[in-house]
Structure formats: C-alpha cells, structure tokens
Design a protein around this motif. Structure first.
Motif, PDB file in Angstrom:
ATOM      1  N   ARG A 247      58.306  56.285  68.740  1.00 22.57           N
ATOM      2  CA  ARG A 247      58.714  56.685  70.100  1.00 22.57           C
ATOM      3  C   ARG A 247      58.659  58.190  70.306  1.00 22.57           C
ATOM      4  N   LEU A 248      58.338  58.936  69.260  1.00 22.78           N
ATOM      5  CA  LEU A 248      58.382  60.390  69.352  1.00 22.78           C
ATOM      6  C   LEU A 248      57.050  60.971  69.815  1.00 22.78           C
ATOM      7  N   SER A 249      57.143  62.135  70.441  1.00 25.27           N
ATOM      8  CA  SER A 249      55.945  62.926  70.702  1.00 25.27           C
ATOM      9  C   SER A 249      55.913  64.167  69.817  1.00 25.27           C
ATOM     10  N   GLU A 250      57.064  64.580  69.300  1.00 25.14           N
ATOM     11  CA  GLU A 250      57.136  65.725  68.408  1.00 25.14           C
ATOM     12  C   GLU A 250      57.960  65.371  67.173  1.00 25.14           C
ATOM     13  N   LEU A 251      57.416  65.677  66.009  1.00 25.98           N
ATOM     14  CA  LEU A 251      58.110  65.475  64.745  1.00 25.98           C
ATOM     15  C   LEU A 251      58.062  66.789  63.979  1.00 25.98           C
ATOM     16  N   ASP A 252      59.228  67.294  63.608  1.00 25.12           N
ATOM     17  CA  ASP A 252      59.316  68.592  62.951  1.00 25.12           C
ATOM     18  C   ASP A 252      59.975  68.431  61.585  1.00 25.12           C
ATOM     19  N   LEU A 253      59.190  68.643  60.540  1.00 22.49           N
ATOM     20  CA  LEU A 253      59.681  68.611  59.161  1.00 22.49           C
ATOM     21  C   LEU A 253      59.499  69.975  58.514  1.00 22.49           C
ATOM     22  N   SER A 254      59.607  71.015  59.308  1.00 29.09           N
ATOM     23  CA  SER A 254      59.328  72.369  58.845  1.00 29.09           C
ATOM     24  C   SER A 254      60.522  72.994  58.146  1.00 29.09           C
ATOM     25  N   MET A 255      60.311  74.207  57.648  1.00 23.52           N
ATOM     26  CA  MET A 255      61.342  75.088  57.112  1.00 23.52           C
ATOM     27  C   MET A 255      61.900  74.662  55.757  1.00 23.52           C
ATOM     28  N   GLY A 256      61.416  73.546  55.215  1.00 22.74           N
ATOM     29  CA  GLY A 256      61.993  73.023  53.986  1.00 22.74           C
ATOM     30  C   GLY A 256      61.065  73.105  52.792  1.00 22.74           C
ATOM     31  N   THR A 257      61.236  72.153  51.872  1.00 20.52           N
ATOM     32  CA  THR A 257      60.527  72.202  50.586  1.00 20.52           C
ATOM     33  C   THR A 257      59.481  71.092  50.475  1.00 20.52           C
ATOM     34  N   LEU A 258      58.890  70.721  51.594  1.00 14.68           N
ATOM     35  CA  LEU A 258      57.893  69.653  51.587  1.00 14.68           C
ATOM     36  C   LEU A 258      56.759  69.976  50.625  1.00 14.68           C
ATOM     37  N   GLY A 259      56.460  69.013  49.744  1.00 18.32           N
ATOM     38  CA  GLY A 259      55.381  69.176  48.785  1.00 18.32           C
ATOM     39  C   GLY A 259      54.395  68.022  48.865  1.00 18.32           C
ATOM     40  N   ASN A 260      53.618  67.858  47.809  1.00  9.72           N
ATOM     41  CA  ASN A 260      52.578  66.827  47.796  1.00  9.72           C
ATOM     42  C   ASN A 260      53.151  65.424  47.933  1.00  9.72           C
ATOM     43  N   GLU A 261      54.311  65.191  47.316  1.00  9.82           N
ATOM     44  CA  GLU A 261      54.902  63.852  47.366  1.00  9.82           C
ATOM     45  C   GLU A 261      55.244  63.451  48.794  1.00  9.82           C
ATOM     46  N   GLY A 262      55.883  64.354  49.514  1.00 12.05           N
ATOM     47  CA  GLY A 262      56.234  64.050  50.900  1.00 12.05           C
ATOM     48  C   GLY A 262      55.009  63.928  51.779  1.00 12.05           C
ATOM     49  N   ALA A 263      54.019  64.794  51.554  1.00 15.88           N
ATOM     50  CA  ALA A 263      52.798  64.726  52.345  1.00 15.88           C
ATOM     51  C   ALA A 263      52.059  63.414  52.106  1.00 15.88           C
ATOM     52  N   GLU A 264      52.024  62.966  50.861  1.00 15.74           N
ATOM     53  CA  GLU A 264      51.374  61.687  50.544  1.00 15.74           C
ATOM     54  C   GLU A 264      52.063  60.544  51.272  1.00 15.74           C
ATOM     55  N   ALA A 265      53.389  60.583  51.331  1.00 14.41           N
ATOM     56  CA  ALA A 265      54.132  59.541  52.039  1.00 14.41           C
ATOM     57  C   ALA A 265      53.767  59.521  53.519  1.00 14.41           C
ATOM     58  N   LEU A 266      53.604  60.681  54.113  1.00 17.34           N
ATOM     59  CA  LEU A 266      53.233  60.740  55.527  1.00 17.34           C
ATOM     60  C   LEU A 266      51.826  60.203  55.747  1.00 17.34           C
ATOM     61  N   LEU A 267      50.931  60.477  54.817  1.00 16.09           N
ATOM     62  CA  LEU A 267      49.547  60.019  54.965  1.00 16.09           C
ATOM     63  C   LEU A 267      49.412  58.516  54.786  1.00 16.09           C
ATOM     64  N   THR A 268      50.243  57.922  53.958  1.00 19.08           N
ATOM     65  CA  THR A 268      50.120  56.487  53.664  1.00 19.08           C
ATOM     66  C   THR A 268      51.124  55.644  54.427  1.00 19.08           C
ATOM     67  N   GLY A 269      51.985  56.277  55.193  1.00 22.95           N
ATOM     68  CA  GLY A 269      52.993  55.543  55.962  1.00 22.95           C
ATOM     69  C   GLY A 269      52.467  55.105  57.316  1.00 22.95           C
ATOM     70  N   GLN A 270      53.377  54.918  58.239  1.00 26.38           N
ATOM     71  CA  GLN A 270      52.993  54.451  59.568  1.00 26.38           C
ATOM     72  C   GLN A 270      52.079  55.460  60.261  1.00 26.38           C
ATOM     73  N   PRO A 271      51.229  55.011  61.189  1.00 28.73           N
ATOM     74  CA  PRO A 271      50.329  55.929  61.891  1.00 28.73           C
ATOM     75  C   PRO A 271      51.110  56.978  62.674  1.00 28.73           C
ATOM     76  N   LEU A 272      50.600  58.200  62.648  1.00 32.76           N
ATOM     77  CA  LEU A 272      51.241  59.311  63.356  1.00 32.76           C
ATOM     78  C   LEU A 272      50.326  59.918  64.415  1.00 32.76           C
ATOM     79  N   GLY A 273      49.225  59.249  64.687  1.00 30.89           N
ATOM     80  CA  GLY A 273      48.246  59.782  65.621  1.00 30.89           C
ATOM     81  C   GLY A 273      48.717  59.868  67.056  1.00 30.89           C
ATOM     82  N   HIS A 274      49.847  59.201  67.368  1.00 33.45           N
ATOM     83  CA  HIS A 274      50.373  59.259  68.738  1.00 33.45           C
ATOM     84  C   HIS A 274      51.147  60.539  69.008  1.00 33.45           C
ATOM     85  N   LEU A 275      51.490  61.277  67.945  1.00 31.40           N
ATOM     86  CA  LEU A 275      52.298  62.481  68.117  1.00 31.40           C
ATOM     87  C   LEU A 275      51.513  63.560  68.849  1.00 31.40           C
ATOM     88  N   ARG A 276      52.233  64.340  69.637  1.00 32.96           N
ATOM     89  CA  ARG A 276      51.629  65.526  70.238  1.00 32.96           C
ATOM     90  C   ARG A 276      51.657  66.690  69.249  1.00 32.96           C
TER      91      ARG A 276
END
Length: 329
Positions: A247-276
C-alpha cells in the motif's frame, strides 16, 4: 527540515520566537537591543517556537510559556515548536504546560516537540517522558514530530486527525514502538521512526513493529520510514514480507546499517516495483550488491536512493569493519 540545526521554517511558515527579556546581568547595549526587537507578526502568519536559553538565564520555561500565552493571540496559532525547556530536566513539565494550554490553542494543527540543537543538547541526551498527553490534548493535530527518545513513554492511542508522525531519536524505546503498533491512526499518511541504537535506548525489535508492518491501524499510510537502525538487515527482511508494503508509495530504510543480507531480502521478497521512492541511503552494501539493487529497479519507475558505505573487501578483516547509524548520540 534540518536533522541538526534549529528550524527556520515549519510547515511552510517562518519560525518566530518571543523577544528575549532584558538580562539583569547583561550589558546596557544588549538589553537595549532586546527592548527594540522588531514587532511580532500576526499569530496565524508564523510557527511559534517556545524555548529558553541555558545561559544567560532570564526566565524559567513555565514563565516563558505564560508570556507566550499572554502575548500572542493563541487562538490563531496553527503551528508550534517546543525547544529547550529546563536544562537537565525531562519534558514532563513541558508536556504538562502544553497539554494544559490546549483550550487556548484550538487551531493548533502542527507540533514539533523537541526542536533542540546539538549545541543545546545532543539528540540522545534529550530527556523525554510520557508523551501520550500530547495526543490526547490535541485531537485535531495533523503533524507531530518528536525529537529525542531517552525515557520516552507512549501508550496506545486512537487519533483520527494525524497525517504526519515522526520520532527522531538516537534510540527509540521498544515501548514506544509497541504502542504505535497497537495504535489506530485512520488519517496517517507518513510514519517515520528513527530507531537508533541500544546504547542510547534503542530497544525496539522487529517483533515490536508487528502492528505497523501489518498496517492494522494505518489504513491511509503511504510513506513508512524505519530508519537509523543498527538492526536494519532484520528490518529489511521483515519489510520484504510485510503486508503494509503493497500500500506504500514511499519506503525509507535509510540512515542505518543495511548490508548485503538486508538487500538480498528486499530483492527476493515481495515485489517493490509499485513504489515511487525506495531510500536505502547510508548503507553498507558491497559494490556488487549495490549494482544488483540498482539493476533490479532500473526501468521500474522507482526512484532509488542508494548512496552509502561499502562492506569490506575479501582481504579485509570483517570483524574490524564497523557499521554505524547516521544519528546516535
């Protein structure tokens, strides 16, 4: 808005303070300048900041609030910033004074509670208290920004008017996040949480965010920021399967310690192409992972923000590679 400096504008209005009182110990020239302060604008044409100086000390915070109530046509005030209260004390008196003046502030729609600079008090040294009375006292509030999380307390609330809610902290207590998860905000469009680090009171876990991630009490939310966290990989993994994301148009996961593990989860999880917009800035992804992320969103219409640090190369000692959030102390 600035992350560090005192605000000069708030919700489109210039920020104005009452002129300082003459200092009995000040110079004649300084006090003459205080007495010749320029006239105040109409109450509706400014966002008003309530604050006192630690030094020189010319009045107590309660006296300053009383002077504001007696000087300004508070019935016309729509925006208020609460800055430095009594030095070294928590915000209990400031909350009490503000909530107690609610009847004299019927038009208040926008509140920044804790507009305090690092020179006055570092963000994680700002002492808060039970902030629930602010929600209860101002049922027509549309914007609420709270800066500082030490000792903050919140109980579940239902607030039908809030559209924008932010907690800017170097450490947000888990009880506040659990309360937000159990709250209902039918009109809320933006929710930003700077979660911070455990060393400064950031005790929230992914489990504490369950209600937020399910979106149970957030039917109108279009922007979610779960930011500035030392558990950003865990948060990204949870977000990758969270019902609210669709339901979101903006998702902000900034300012933290995001690394490869979190990025991999985003790539293999639910589609995010609807985000602005997807904000992953201040990350610790490797260059290879960053390129994968950029490629995944290329041509999707998603504005990807992904500047940041890199994880160590293979020949570096990963144990010595320190990840850090953008704002802590």
């Amino acid at each position: 808005m600035s992350r560090y400096a005192r605000e000069e504008r708030f919700v489109g209005l210039p920020v104005v303070e009452l002129p300082a009182l003459p200092n009995p110990k000040g110079t004649r020239a300084d006090n003459a300048a205080a007495r010749q302060a320029k006239p105040l604008p109409a109450a509706a044409d400014a966002a008003w900041r309530l604050r006192i100086d630690s030094y020189p000390r010319t009045e107590k915070f309660a006296e300053h609030v009383a002077r504001f109530l007696d000087t300004v046509d508070t019935a016309q005030v729509s925006a208020l910033l609460v800055g430095m209260w009594e030095p070294g004390e928590d915000s209990k008196e400031a909350v009490r004074l503000l909530a107690g003046a609610a009847e004299r502030l019927p038009g208040l729609r926008h509140l920044f509670f804790g507009d305090i600079t690092s020179e006055e008090n570092e963000i994680s040294w700002i002492l808060q208290c039970d902030l629930t009375p602010l929600f209860d006292a101002f049922p027509r509030l549309e914007t609420l920004i709270v800066k500082g999380g030490q000792d903050a307390v919140l109980h579940p609330v239902r607030h039908v008017s809030l559209r924008h809610l932010e907690f800017r902290t170097g450490g947000l207590p888990g009880n506040v996040v659990r309360a937000l998860s159990a709250s209902t905000f039918p009109a809320l469009e933006t929710l930003d949480l700077w979660l911070g680090v455990e060393d400064y009171g950031g005790t929230a876990t992914v489990r504490d965010m369950d209600g937020i991630l399910r979106g149970t009490g957030l039917p109108a939310l279009t922007r979610l920021g779960l930011m500035n966290s030392e558990i950003q990989d865990e948060i990204a993994a949870a977000v990758a399967a969270a019902p609210i994301v669709s339901r979101l148009s903006e998702l902000d996961l900034s300012m933290g310690t995001l690394g490869n593990e979190g990025a991999e989860a985003l790539l293999t999880g639910q589609p995010l192409g609807h985000l602005r917009t997807l904000d992953l800035s201040h990350h610790f992804m490797s260059e290879a992972m960053r390129k994968r992320v950029e490629a995944a969103f290329s041509g999707t219409g998603v504005t990807l923000v992904a500047y940041g640090e890199q994880e160590p190369d293979e020949d570096e000692d990963e144990d010595e590679f320190w990840r850090y959030v953008e704002v802590s102390e």
